[in-house]
Enzyme design. Structure first.
Site, PDB file in Angstrom:
ATOM      1  N   TYR A 168      -6.502   5.908   5.303  1.00 28.79           N
ATOM      2  CA  TYR A 168      -6.055   4.893   4.038  1.00 28.79           C
ATOM      3  C   TYR A 168      -5.501   4.024   4.128  1.00 28.79           C
ATOM      4  O   TYR A 168      -5.883   2.373   3.860  1.00 28.79           O
ATOM      5  CB  TYR A 168      -5.944   5.720   2.975  1.00 28.79           C
ATOM      6  CG  TYR A 168      -5.625   4.276   1.619  1.00 28.79           C
ATOM      7  CD1 TYR A 168      -7.040   3.511   1.217  1.00 28.79           C
ATOM      8  CD2 TYR A 168      -4.315   4.300   1.639  1.00 28.79           C
ATOM      9  CE1 TYR A 168      -6.110   3.206   0.117  1.00 28.79           C
ATOM     10  CE2 TYR A 168      -3.722   2.838   0.197  1.00 28.79           C
ATOM     11  CZ  TYR A 168      -5.682   2.500  -0.313  1.00 28.79           C
ATOM     12  OH  TYR A 168      -5.416   1.684  -1.354  1.00 28.79           O
ATOM     13  N   GLU A 186       0.746  -1.408   0.074  1.00 27.68           N
ATOM     14  CA  GLU A 186      -0.281   0.320   0.258  1.00 27.68           C
ATOM     15  C   GLU A 186       0.542   1.507   0.485  1.00 27.68           C
ATOM     16  O   GLU A 186       0.736   1.904  -1.166  1.00 27.68           O
ATOM     17  CB  GLU A 186      -0.601  -0.021   1.101  1.00 27.68           C
ATOM     18  CG  GLU A 186      -1.864  -0.968   1.109  1.00 27.68           C
ATOM     19  CD  GLU A 186      -2.871  -0.686   0.123  1.00 27.68           C
ATOM     20  OE1 GLU A 186      -2.709   0.537  -0.700  1.00 27.68           O
ATOM     21  OE2 GLU A 186      -3.254  -1.880  -0.336  1.00 27.68           O
ATOM     22  N   ASP A 236      -8.899   5.582  -0.593  1.00 32.31           N
ATOM     23  CA  ASP A 236      -8.645   6.827  -1.436  1.00 32.31           C
ATOM     24  C   ASP A 236      -8.784   6.895  -2.694  1.00 32.31           C
ATOM     25  O   ASP A 236     -10.341   7.758  -2.761  1.00 32.31           O
ATOM     26  CB  ASP A 236      -7.542   5.628  -2.127  1.00 32.31           C
ATOM     27  CG  ASP A 236      -8.044   4.878  -2.686  1.00 32.31           C
ATOM     28  OD1 ASP A 236      -8.919   4.507  -3.146  1.00 32.31           O
ATOM     29  OD2 ASP A 236      -7.065   3.368  -4.103  1.00 32.31           O
ATOM     30  N   CYS A 292     -18.693   2.586 -18.214  1.00 31.32           N
ATOM     31  CA  CYS A 292     -19.562   1.808 -17.781  1.00 31.32           C
ATOM     32  C   CYS A 292     -20.886   1.219 -18.808  1.00 31.32           C
ATOM     33  O   CYS A 292     -21.281   0.157 -17.105  1.00 31.32           O
ATOM     34  CB  CYS A 292     -20.464   3.652 -18.013  1.00 31.32           C
ATOM     35  SG  CYS A 292     -19.633   4.709 -17.263  1.00 31.32           S
TER      36      CYS A 292
END
Length: 360
Positions: free
Chosen positions: A121, A38, A139, A201
């Site tokens: 986060y 991370e 995030d 989408c």
């Protein structure tokens, strides 16, 4: 609980189960592995991180090895990822874990948040993915997804907006799969609800729930207030060679790229004659000089606009300001930031991501 948002949980997890990328840190998601990944992934693309992560884990496989690593070796492992304070903070946090937590990374969100360099986060990612705790990991990817689903026009760069989003995500997080849920949101934002260009989408499991999509407004959301323009710094870089050796210089211990090694450079754009004079003033005897192509490197708040010259000199007199080292030793030992990558071939070395790409 926001009913509209609650409806995303099931389709999102089903999509993630079928589409999750195979990533090295997802195999055996221990607290240490999740934490390292991370931190590396902040401001760096996933594909670019992979070889760095694998090399880092091979050399520093646990908290103790990170805590005890010599700084130059640590910075060399990080070379090419940039934002070097991230790895310095990781080492401070690792030393704290060894001292105050008996070498075990804490499983509590609040305790994780106390560690140097671990924000909300990262604390949420480690707590949820490694320990299965209900904790948000919000995030930019997650902010974008949630903003579009809810048709939120709030500025996602505001901390107050982020805190509100964290509360919303926490409220709908499934207690039995919090880590998968956080990763699914991140993955959707990275792969489908993308940060640049049109979102995909037609591939999105949340398309029929997403208000921005339904109202044809994905280009307007999320809202981000324009950042201040970066400061421009012009400089001239000198690749100084005495035949087999290359001149490098250690940067100050504080400030940008602190403690790393760099090529000799000076503020401003020098003409060729001015560059020769600068080299002479450093106590060297130039034999010939060759202008190189200009280059640019972008940091978060500043841009370097560089001109450069390759300068061959007679045998140097060591003054203490510069080291003259063999290029191969430079590549192995001395951490040089990727800001100078455009000139690596004139140094006869590979830097950062280019080096790791060729080795994998």
């Amino acid at each position: 609980m926001n009913k509209e948002l609650e409806e995303i949980v099931k389709p999102l997890l089903e999509w993630f189960d079928q589409n999750a990328r195979v990533l090295p840190w997802r195999d055996q998601p221990t607290p240490y592995r999740v934490w390292v990944s991370e931190i590396m992934l902040q401001q760096t693309r996933v594909e670019a991180v992979k070889p760095f992560y694998q090399r880092f884990m091979k050399t520093l496989p646990d908290v103790q090895s990170l805590a005890q690593c010599q700084e130059e070796e640590l910075l060399k492992l990080w070379e090419g990822l940039g934002y070097y304070n991230r790895v310095r903070n990781m080492q401070i946090a690792a030393q704290t874990v060894m001292k105050d937590y008996n070498g075990k990374i804490p499983d509590d969100y609040a305790e994780l948040h106390k560690l140097k360099g671990i924000g909300s986060y990262t604390a949420g990612a480690v707590a949820s993915i490694a320990y299965g705790k209900v904790a948000p990991a919000v995030d930019g990817n997650v902010l974008r997804v949630i903003s579009r689903v809810l048709f939120s026009r709030e500025d996602i760069l505001k901390q107050s907006v982020k805190r509100t989003m964290e509360e919303k995500v926490t409220a709908i997080m499934p207690a039995d799969r919090p880590g998968a849920f956080n990763q699914a949101l991140m993955e959707l934002g990275a792969m489908v609800c993308v940060p640049n260009g049109e979102p995909h989408c037609t591939d999105c499991p949340l398309a029929e729930l997403c208000q921005a999509h339904l109202q044809n407004a994905t280009g307007e959301i999320p809202v981000k207030k324009a950042k201040k323009p970066r400061r421009i710094e012009e400089k001239t870089v000198l690749i100084i060679r005495d035949g087999e050796h290359l001149a490098i210089h250690k940067r100050p211990e504080k400030g940008l790229l602190s403690g790393l090694y760099e090529l000799p450079n000076t503020p401003g754009i020098l003409t060729q004659d001015e560059a020769v004079q600068w080299v002479k003033e450093k106590g060297f005897s130039p034999i010939r000089i060759h202008p190189l192509e200009p280059a640019k490197h972008i940091f978060s708040h500043v841009e370097w606009h560089m001109s450069a010259y390759l300068v061959w000199i007679e045998d140097p007199v060591y003054t203490g300001e510069y080291l003259f080292v063999e290029p191969s030793l430079t590549e192995e030992k001395y951490p040089i930031p990727a800001a100078f990558a455009a000139y690596a071939r004139y140094m006869e070395i590979r830097l950062g991501q280019e080096k790791y790409r060729e080795e994998t």
